[in-house]
Design a protein around this motif. Structure first.
Motif, short mmCIF file in Angstrom:
data_model
loop_
_atom_site.label_atom_id
_atom_site.label_comp_id
_atom_site.label_asym_id
_atom_site.label_seq_id
_atom_site.Cartn_x
_atom_site.Cartn_y
_atom_site.Cartn_z
N ARG A 157 35.53 33.91 38.45
CA ARG A 157 36.30 35.14 38.66
C ARG A 157 37.77 34.82 38.89
O ARG A 157 38.12 33.88 39.60
N ASP A 158 38.62 35.65 38.31
CA ASP A 158 40.05 35.53 38.57
C ASP A 158 40.40 36.01 39.97
O ASP A 158 41.39 35.57 40.55
N TYR A 159 39.60 36.93 40.49
CA TYR A 159 39.84 37.49 41.82
C TYR A 159 38.52 37.54 42.60
O TYR A 159 37.48 37.89 42.05
N ARG A 180 46.78 38.15 42.92
CA ARG A 180 46.68 36.83 42.30
C ARG A 180 47.30 35.75 43.19
O ARG A 180 46.81 34.62 43.25
N ASP A 232 45.63 32.35 44.34
CA ASP A 232 46.20 31.02 44.13
C ASP A 232 46.08 30.18 45.40
O ASP A 232 45.69 29.01 45.36
N ARG A 238 42.40 29.19 46.22
CA ARG A 238 41.90 28.07 45.41
C ARG A 238 42.47 26.73 45.89
O ARG A 238 41.82 25.70 45.77
N TYR A 240 34.09 42.13 37.64
CA TYR A 240 35.01 41.00 37.76
C TYR A 240 34.56 39.79 36.96
O TYR A 240 35.11 38.70 37.13
N PRO A 268 35.17 37.79 34.03
CA PRO A 268 36.38 37.76 33.21
C PRO A 268 36.15 38.06 31.74
O PRO A 268 37.07 38.48 31.04
N ARG A 293 41.80 45.50 34.78
CA ARG A 293 42.67 44.35 34.54
C ARG A 293 44.14 44.77 34.62
O ARG A 293 44.97 44.09 35.23
N ASP A 303 49.63 42.43 40.99
CA ASP A 303 50.15 41.06 41.05
C ASP A 303 51.68 41.05 41.00
O ASP A 303 52.34 40.34 41.77
#
Length: 272
Positions: free
Chosen positions: A102-104, A137, A141, A144, A204, A206, A214, A221
């Protein structure tokens, strides 16, 4: 089935049965329930023999525990072992584990009618600005970079992921900057509502993330990154460089004063 059987046998138990949520239910869908007896009067419980049986089962389970602290809690078997549940209003839910695909990490609001267990984090007293920053985002970041892993999945932590994050100085922001974040945050929530038949895990993914969701995230973001002077088209490395500089500047002050720029994140209650 247990929920239905209990209500069929003891309809008067209904006010004390609350939806209960863990990270998997939150992301994948599903229902479970808890007896929330914090405000139950003895006169009410005296009329509910099946509920009392469950209370006695909890007492017996706690007394058998090798931990003295758990044995002590057998004195209050009608209550959760840990009660950090907000007393009123909404709170933010952050699942403790989320797929690395997942991006988020999907962050969301819950009402105080829903009980969450210790597999999620909750942030009481969080407004749309707090939500917007957490769901951005930029926060992903940071997550992660500093968070742990469970197998390959991200393991969110209040100490590593949340408490270390260099929040923007809200008092120094212009009203239009705050409005840009709150409006974009609401747009993310509105986009989710349009896809209410899907689970958050599906929304979510992707590969199949709805285009309107999105787009709402992209707008959020940009609004959040603008608070830090980050320009459009930035790379992960560039964004992290700015965050690490912010962290380095804030860390000595926060260590000395214990100041906080956002609501405190809490690990939710244990269901035993």
């Amino acid at each position: 089935q247990e929920h239905d059987d209990l209500l069929k046998a003891e309809p008067a138990a209904a006010p004390f049965i609350k939806p209960m949520l863990d990270a998997q239910d939150y992301l994948q869908g599903g229902q479970r329930w808890a007896l929330w007896l914090k405000d139950a009067a003895p006169s009410d419980l005296a009329k509910l023999p099946q509920v009392r049986k469950r209370i006695e089962d909890v007492k017996a389970w706690r007394l058998k525990s090798p931990r003295l602290q758990t044995q002590k809690k057998a004195e209050t078997p009608a209550l959760f072992g840990e009660d950090r549940h907000p007393t009123r209003g909404e709170y933010l839910v952050v699942p403790s584990v989320s797929s690395e695909r997942r991006d988020y990490i999907p962050v969301g609001y819950m009402t105080d009618e829903t009980i969450v267990n210790n597999l999620v984090f909750m942030v009481p007293d969080a407004d749309l600005f707090h939500y917007g920053v957490l769901q951005s985002r930029l926060h992903m970041d940071w997550m992660r970079l500093v968070s742990g892993r469970l197998e390959s999945r991200y393991r969110y932590s209040k100490d590593l992921s949340y408490n270390t994050f260099p929040w923007p100085d809200r008092a120094a922001l212009k009203p239009k900057q705050i409005d840009a974040v709150t409006n974009a945050a609401q747009a993310v929530l509105d986009a989710r509502t349009k896809h209410a038949s899907s689970t958050l895990a599906q929304m979510y993914d992707p590969s199949i993330m709805p285009t309107d969701l999105r787009a709402a995230h992209n707008q959020l973001d940009r609004a959040v990154e603008a608070l830090y002077g980050i320009k459009a088209g930035s790379t992960v490395a560039q964004r992290l460089n700015i965050l690490l500089n912010e962290y380095q500047a804030l860390a000595p002050t926060l260590a000395m004063t214990g100041a906080a720029k956002a609501p405190r994140a809490k690990k939710a209650s244990k269901n035993k």
